[in-house]
Design an enzyme around this catalytic site. Structure first.
Site, PDB file in Angstrom:
ATOM      1  N   TRP A 150      -0.883  -2.437   8.400  1.00  0.00           N
ATOM      2  CA  TRP A 150      -1.279  -2.148   7.273  1.00  0.00           C
ATOM      3  C   TRP A 150      -2.794  -2.477   7.163  1.00  0.00           C
ATOM      4  O   TRP A 150      -3.214  -3.514   7.697  1.00  0.00           O
ATOM      5  CB  TRP A 150      -0.793  -3.332   6.386  1.00  0.00           C
ATOM      6  CG  TRP A 150      -1.143  -3.411   4.745  1.00  0.00           C
ATOM      7  CD1 TRP A 150      -1.231  -2.176   3.992  1.00  0.00           C
ATOM      8  CD2 TRP A 150      -1.507  -4.454   4.296  1.00  0.00           C
ATOM      9  NE1 TRP A 150      -1.441  -2.735   2.821  1.00  0.00           N
ATOM     10  CE2 TRP A 150      -1.921  -4.054   2.949  1.00  0.00           C
ATOM     11  CE3 TRP A 150      -1.786  -5.859   4.263  1.00  0.00           C
ATOM     12  CZ2 TRP A 150      -2.492  -5.020   1.897  1.00  0.00           C
ATOM     13  CZ3 TRP A 150      -2.353  -6.597   3.283  1.00  0.00           C
ATOM     14  CH2 TRP A 150      -2.593  -5.996   2.047  1.00  0.00           C
ATOM     15  N   ASP A 179       5.547  -2.646  13.566  1.00  0.00           N
ATOM     16  CA  ASP A 179       5.835  -2.384  11.719  1.00  0.00           C
ATOM     17  C   ASP A 179       4.893  -1.442  11.154  1.00  0.00           C
ATOM     18  O   ASP A 179       3.633  -1.815  11.489  1.00  0.00           O
ATOM     19  CB  ASP A 179       5.713  -3.826  11.466  1.00  0.00           C
ATOM     20  CG  ASP A 179       6.213  -3.777   9.723  1.00  0.00           C
ATOM     21  OD1 ASP A 179       7.337  -3.234   9.530  1.00  0.00           O
ATOM     22  OD2 ASP A 179       5.302  -3.846   8.833  1.00  0.00           O
ATOM     23  N   TYR A 196       1.362   3.285   4.313  1.00  0.00           N
ATOM     24  CA  TYR A 196       0.131   2.709   4.893  1.00  0.00           C
ATOM     25  C   TYR A 196      -0.858   3.750   5.332  1.00  0.00           C
ATOM     26  O   TYR A 196      -0.415   4.879   6.033  1.00  0.00           O
ATOM     27  CB  TYR A 196       0.440   1.837   6.301  1.00  0.00           C
ATOM     28  CG  TYR A 196       1.252   0.750   6.077  1.00  0.00           C
ATOM     29  CD1 TYR A 196       1.171   0.073   4.747  1.00  0.00           C
ATOM     30  CD2 TYR A 196       1.840  -0.024   7.074  1.00  0.00           C
ATOM     31  CE1 TYR A 196       2.098  -1.250   4.663  1.00  0.00           C
ATOM     32  CE2 TYR A 196       2.243  -1.301   6.941  1.00  0.00           C
ATOM     33  CZ  TYR A 196       2.477  -1.927   5.690  1.00  0.00           C
ATOM     34  OH  TYR A 196       3.245  -3.037   5.564  1.00  0.00           O
ATOM     35  N   LEU A 242      -1.862 -14.887   8.373  1.00  0.00           N
ATOM     36  CA  LEU A 242      -3.089 -15.538   8.237  1.00  0.00           C
ATOM     37  C   LEU A 242      -3.694 -15.331   6.752  1.00  0.00           C
ATOM     38  O   LEU A 242      -4.954 -15.453   6.469  1.00  0.00           O
ATOM     39  CB  LEU A 242      -4.254 -14.867   9.087  1.00  0.00           C
ATOM     40  CG  LEU A 242      -3.950 -15.036  10.541  1.00  0.00           C
ATOM     41  CD1 LEU A 242      -5.128 -14.182  11.441  1.00  0.00           C
ATOM     42  CD2 LEU A 242      -3.973 -16.535  11.007  1.00  0.00           C
ATOM     43  N   LYS A 280     -12.415 -17.318   8.481  1.00  0.00           N
ATOM     44  CA  LYS A 280     -13.819 -16.541   8.435  1.00  0.00           C
ATOM     45  C   LYS A 280     -14.387 -16.204   7.267  1.00  0.00           C
ATOM     46  O   LYS A 280     -15.625 -16.148   7.090  1.00  0.00           O
ATOM     47  CB  LYS A 280     -13.319 -15.101   8.885  1.00  0.00           C
ATOM     48  CG  LYS A 280     -12.376 -14.339   8.036  1.00  0.00           C
ATOM     49  CD  LYS A 280     -11.999 -13.149   8.810  1.00  0.00           C
ATOM     50  CE  LYS A 280     -12.893 -12.105   8.809  1.00  0.00           C
ATOM     51  NZ  LYS A 280     -12.391 -11.023   9.813  1.00  0.00           N
TER      52      LYS A 280
HETATM   53  P1  NDP Z   1      -2.959 -11.343   8.474  1.00  0.00           P
HETATM   54  O1  NDP Z   1      -2.939 -12.060   7.461  1.00  0.00           O
HETATM   55  O2  NDP Z   1      -2.879 -12.024   9.849  1.00  0.00           O
HETATM   56  O3  NDP Z   1      -4.295 -10.409   8.167  1.00  0.00           O
HETATM   57  C1  NDP Z   1      -4.760  -9.724   9.244  1.00  0.00           C
HETATM   58  C2  NDP Z   1      -6.449  -9.432   9.217  1.00  0.00           C
HETATM   59  O4  NDP Z   1      -7.111 -10.673   9.251  1.00  0.00           O
HETATM   60  C3  NDP Z   1      -6.977  -8.531  10.075  1.00  0.00           C
HETATM   61  O5  NDP Z   1      -6.710  -7.316   9.927  1.00  0.00           O
HETATM   62  C4  NDP Z   1      -8.310  -9.109  10.197  1.00  0.00           C
HETATM   63  O6  NDP Z   1      -9.074  -8.549   9.134  1.00  0.00           O
HETATM   64  C5  NDP Z   1      -8.396 -10.481  10.152  1.00  0.00           C
HETATM   65  N1  NDP Z   1      -7.794 -11.479  11.234  1.00  0.00           N
HETATM   66  C6  NDP Z   1      -7.052 -11.143  12.184  1.00  0.00           C
HETATM   67  N2  NDP Z   1      -7.256 -12.091  12.972  1.00  0.00           N
HETATM   68  C7  NDP Z   1      -8.309 -12.563  13.160  1.00  0.00           C
HETATM   69  C8  NDP Z   1      -9.011 -13.615  13.975  1.00  0.00           C
HETATM   70  N3  NDP Z   1      -8.516 -13.945  15.201  1.00  0.00           N
HETATM   71  N4  NDP Z   1     -10.368 -13.867  13.660  1.00  0.00           N
HETATM   72  C9  NDP Z   1     -10.965 -13.368  12.429  1.00  0.00           C
HETATM   73  N5  NDP Z   1     -10.142 -12.412  11.532  1.00  0.00           N
HETATM   74  C10 NDP Z   1      -8.865 -12.099  11.828  1.00  0.00           C
HETATM   75  O7  NDP Z   1      -1.886 -10.004   8.545  1.00  0.00           O
HETATM   76  P2  NDP Z   1      -1.607  -8.884   7.406  1.00  0.00           P
HETATM   77  O8  NDP Z   1      -2.048  -9.068   6.192  1.00  0.00           O
HETATM   78  O9  NDP Z   1      -2.443  -7.636   8.287  1.00  0.00           O
HETATM   79  O10 NDP Z   1      -0.107  -8.710   7.621  1.00  0.00           O
HETATM   80  C11 NDP Z   1       0.560  -8.187   8.896  1.00  0.00           C
HETATM   81  C12 NDP Z   1       1.271  -7.280   8.855  1.00  0.00           C
HETATM   82  O11 NDP Z   1       2.489  -7.439   8.016  1.00  0.00           O
HETATM   83  C13 NDP Z   1       0.664  -5.953   8.434  1.00  0.00           C
HETATM   84  O12 NDP Z   1       0.062  -5.023   9.275  1.00  0.00           O
HETATM   85  C14 NDP Z   1       1.942  -5.003   8.028  1.00  0.00           C
HETATM   86  O13 NDP Z   1       2.556  -4.230   9.052  1.00  0.00           O
HETATM   87  C15 NDP Z   1       2.937  -6.192   7.528  1.00  0.00           C
HETATM   88  N6  NDP Z   1       2.699  -6.278   5.959  1.00  0.00           N
HETATM   89  C16 NDP Z   1       3.863  -6.261   5.232  1.00  0.00           C
HETATM   90  C17 NDP Z   1       3.938  -5.976   3.766  1.00  0.00           C
HETATM   91  C18 NDP Z   1       4.929  -5.887   2.812  1.00  0.00           C
HETATM   92  O14 NDP Z   1       4.803  -5.893   1.584  1.00  0.00           O
HETATM   93  N7  NDP Z   1       6.115  -5.780   3.568  1.00  0.00           N
HETATM   94  C19 NDP Z   1       2.606  -6.582   3.247  1.00  0.00           C
HETATM   95  C20 NDP Z   1       1.413  -6.896   3.883  1.00  0.00           C
HETATM   96  C21 NDP Z   1       1.589  -6.573   5.312  1.00  0.00           C
HETATM   97  P3  NDP Z   1     -10.508  -8.089   9.075  1.00  0.00           P
HETATM   98  O15 NDP Z   1     -11.017  -8.079  10.478  1.00  0.00           O
HETATM   99  O16 NDP Z   1     -10.620  -6.596   8.649  1.00  0.00           O
HETATM  100  O17 NDP Z   1     -11.326  -9.162   8.304  1.00  0.00           O
END
Ligand code: NDP
Length: 317
Positions: free
Chosen positions: A21, A49, A54, A208, A216
């Site tokens: 996502w 996933d 997306y 996260l 961050k």
């Molecule tokens: P997180 O809460 O882990 O957020 C991920 C984001 O956080 C990254 O894209 C990045 O964003 C930032 N990040 C991740 N690791 C680090 C780090 N080590 N240091 C600093 N910034 C970091 O997960 P998601 O919200 O992406 O959710 C995970 C997955 O779950 C999605 O990819 C999707 O497949 C699924 N999902 C499902 C949903 C549903 O309704 N079923 C809804 C949402 C997600 P950046 O660098 O851009 O700041």
């Protein structure tokens, strides 16, 4: 890497998995998607996933191109249907959209089947019988092996399970809810009665809280970060009080604990999710390979969380 069963069911998925996502087809182009998937698989992740929604289907299409270098049996691929377009029949869980959405996803993914097909949200406009019957038929046609729900209430999941039993159909086996140190009520309280009763597993999202739990945003919103790129998401977080002093203090405490363990705040926050035995897999979201390299180490960090640390983390939010 450990492999956990999805609830009581036979499918085994890696305890951390890879999501797509806002990353595949947005922050990650085809080449970086390929690199991220390669690193994930080489380091034991077997579950990836995605969803029809997306990047308007581009995430699935990119994943499809990347998957060509793997043996299908080695991977567990999931997608989700609900938001397929703007037309009256392109959205929701009608029989028409469930079938057409699934066919379209499989075409983009260049796959014959997905392992798990989720109903991305509940649809109050469609009778539950229609949803359960259609999902069962999708399974029987071999287009998907298991079906699941995402952000359904415990009551809706239970209703689907009961109807499936009555129809002698396959019930949903897994729910995909949000779960992290900040938002945990649904997974810990609302679903508590249905885990054992129906053998439901969970693949949890936003471990996260969209990056908030990496620390961050403790000093503001960095340029190019998720909350900078997607103002609607920043607004949602603001409404949830993420930037209020009280929350910031709690986040700083998580950082102190992580520093004390010699790990990053992101690793500790993900590891905390892994401590919950109802979590079948924590879906990682990464906008770079470096984030994946950092976050995947959470599987080791979970062993550093003592009972004392765990109860302090539990008491924060
Ligand atoms: P997180 O809460 O882990 O957020 C991920 C984001 O956080 C990254 O894209 C990045 O964003 C930032 N990040 C991740 N690791 C680090 C780090 N080590 N240091 C600093 N910034 C970091 O997960 P998601 O919200 O992406 O959710 C995970 C997955 O779950 C999605 O990819 C999707 O497949 C699924 N999902 C499902 C949903 C549903 O309704 N079923 C809804 C949402 C997600 P950046 O660098 O851009 O700041």
């Amino acid at each position: 890497m450990e492999y956990r069963k999805v609830g009581k069911w036979g499918l085994k998925i890696s305890e951390v998995s890879l999501g797509s996502w806002l990353t595949f087809g947005n922050q990650l182009d085809l080449n970086s998607t390929r690199q991220v998937v390669r690193y994930a698989v080489e380091n034991g992740i077997n579950f990836i996933d995605t969803a029809e929604a997306y990047a308007n289907g581009i995430a699935e299409a990119m994943l499809g191109m990347v998957l060509k270098e793997y043996r299908r049996e080695d991977l567990v691929i999931s997608t989700k249907v609900f938001w397929g377009g703007d037309g009256p029949n392109q959205k929701g869980l009608s029989r028409k959209h469930l079938l057409e959405g699934t066919w379209n996803s499989l075409k983009r993914l260049q796959l014959d089947y997905v392992d798990i097909l989720y109903c991305h949200r509940p649809d109050p406009e469609v009778p539950m019988e229609e949803v359960v019957y259609t999902m069962d038929q999708i399974l029987k046609s071999g287009l998907a092996f298991y079906w699941g729900t995402s952000e359904w209430s415990a009551e809706e999941i239970e209703q689907a399970c009961k109807i499936a039993e009555k129809m002698n159909a396959m019930p949903p086996v897994v729910e995909q809810p949000q779960y992290n140190l900040i938002f945990k009520k649904r997974v810990e309280e609302e679903y508590a009665p249905i885990y054992e009763k129906y053998g439901i597993g969970t693949t949890i999202w936003s471990p996260l809280a969209s990056g908030v739990l990496s620390g961050k945003y403790l000093e503001g919103i960095p340029e190019g970060s998720r909350l900078d790129r997607w103002p609607w998401l920043r607004k949602t977080m603001e409404e949830r009080g993420i930037f209020q002093e009280e929350t910031l203090q709690k986040l700083k405490r998580i950082k102190e604990i992580a520093d004390g363990l010699g790990v990053t705040m992101a690793q500790l926050s993900i590891a905390w999710c892994l401590k919950n035995p109802h979590v079948s897999s924590v879906i990682l979201g990464v906008s770079s390979l470096d984030q994946l390299k950092e976050n995947i180490k959470a599987v080791e960090v979970k062993n550093l969380i003592t009972d004392e640390i765990y109860s302090e983390l539990n008491s924060l939010f």
